[in-house]
Design a protein around this motif. Structure first.
Motif: not given
Ligand SMILES: Nc1nc2c(ncn2[C@@H]2O[C@H](COP(=O)(O)OP(=O)(O)OP(=O)(O)O)[C@@H](O)[C@H]2O)c(=O)[nH]1
Ligand SMILES: [Mg+2]
Length: 329
Positions: A125, A133, A136, A212, A241-243, A268
């Motif tokens: 990240l 990423f 995100l 990003r 993508a996942t946070l 992720d």
């Protein structure tokens, strides 16, 4: 077995054996010359099932070895689970330290190294080199700090010279859009609201030149079974993508509920927020570890962008066992 010893005549041979037995992601915990050649002790990132299998269903019932007892007590106080600690203790049995007696000065640092090898972190990240990423989305229960964390991450990306765009899906909470627009204005980055998956895809195309794209989402209770599939639809459409943001003070049982609810969306990485508000962050650390989820960051206060640290497995492990140079020290 979680951790194995490989003693060969040369370091290259030992590492080849590690690779063959533990795969390319093997984590080397210890490497040293011995009388017979070279010893490598290696760990393999394990899933929750694997950890539970090797430690038994009720790990807290049998006593700790004498040497490990004080470390286990410190780490339990920090919030780590008995399951994780059993895995560390068991791994230490294969090393040079003595667990039968208390006070081996090498033990705390080695225990921290074993735990650090088990913890997964996600540094991608923080670099634009990997595209994994690039888009995100920050997810999580209500009020855990998703929007604040997004602002911190966006500011860090800007600081690294990345081109950043911010999109929000959160049109549910009053003032959510304005909260994020204010952050975007401060950072001088483009900001937009997406109401539908089509909006989201169009915005992605508009910002195709960005390094990003951060997506904020509506906070959802893990018990809200209707809202989560809708969010999943948005994120799949965007290929994001996942946070997962998880408050560091969340109790172990509640962590399981949150992780189970959000896992269908594909987690992720995990960011532990509000680290500064708890004395036992280890329950969240253990919950991520037991599910094989990597930690990306720790958020340590409300200040944007200062109060965030990339997760450092070594520092976390030292904090858990009370070894000096702990995180935040
Ligand atoms: N102490 C502390 N407070 C934090 C941290 N991160 C966020 N906060 C505070 O937590 C509150 C909620 O933060 P938000 O970023 O709005 O949380 P959210 O998850 O986006 O909330 P919803 O969108 O309503 O679900 C704010 O007062 C933040 O300043 C942190 O790491 N430590
Ligand atoms: Mg928010």
């Amino acid at each position: 077995m979680l951790l194995q010893r490989f003693e060969k005549q040369t370091l290259a041979e030992a590492l080849a054996a590690v690779h063959a037995a533990c795969g390319p992601d093997a984590l080397v915990v210890e490497s040293r010359a011995t009388r017979h050649g070279h010893l490598v002790v290696a760990a393999r990132p394990e899933t929750r099932t694997a950890l539970a299998d090797q430690t038994g269903a009720r790990p807290a019932l049998s006593p700790w070895t004498r040497g490990f007892q004080p470390l286990a007590e410190h780490a339990l106080d920090f919030g780590l689970s008995a399951t994780v600690l059993r895995a560390v203790e068991r791994a230490l049995l294969g090393t040079k330290v003595s667990l039968a007696r208390a006070g081996d000065p090498a033990l705390p640092a080695l225990a921290a190294r074993v735990l650090a090898a088990l913890l997964r972190t996600e540094p991608r990240l923080e670099t634009a080199e990997s595209t994994a990423f690039r888009t995100l989305a920050l997810l999580g229960p209500t009020g855990v700090g998703k929007t604040t964390t997004l602002a911190k991450l966006a500011a860090r990306a800007r600081h690294r010279g990345e081109r950043v765009a911010i999109v929000t899906l959160d049109t549910y909470r009053v003032a959510a859009v304005e909260q994020l627009r204010a952050f975007a204005d401060l950072l001088d980055v483009p900001f937009a609201v997406a109401f539908t998956p089509t909006d989201l895809r169009r915005l992605q195309q508009e910002h195709a030149g960005c390094d990003r794209i951060f997506i904020d989402t509506t906070g959802r209770s893990p018990r809200d079974r209707d809202a989560l599939p809708q969010l999943e639809g948005h994120l799949r459409a965007a290929g994001a993508a996942t946070l997962l943001c998880l408050a560091a003070g969340t109790r172990a049982r509640d962590c399981q509920v949150v992780l189970e609810a959000f896992e269908p969306l594909g987690i992720d990485a995990v960011c532990l927020t509000k680290w500064d508000e708890t004395t036992a962050p280890g329950e969240t650390v253990a919950a991520a570890l037991e599910r094989g989820l990597p930690l990306s960051h720790l958020c340590i206060g409300q200040e944007v962008p200062a109060d965030i640290l990339p997760a450092d497995a070594g520092a976390l492990a030292r904090a858990a066992f009370g070894v000096p140079e702990a995180v935040g020290a």
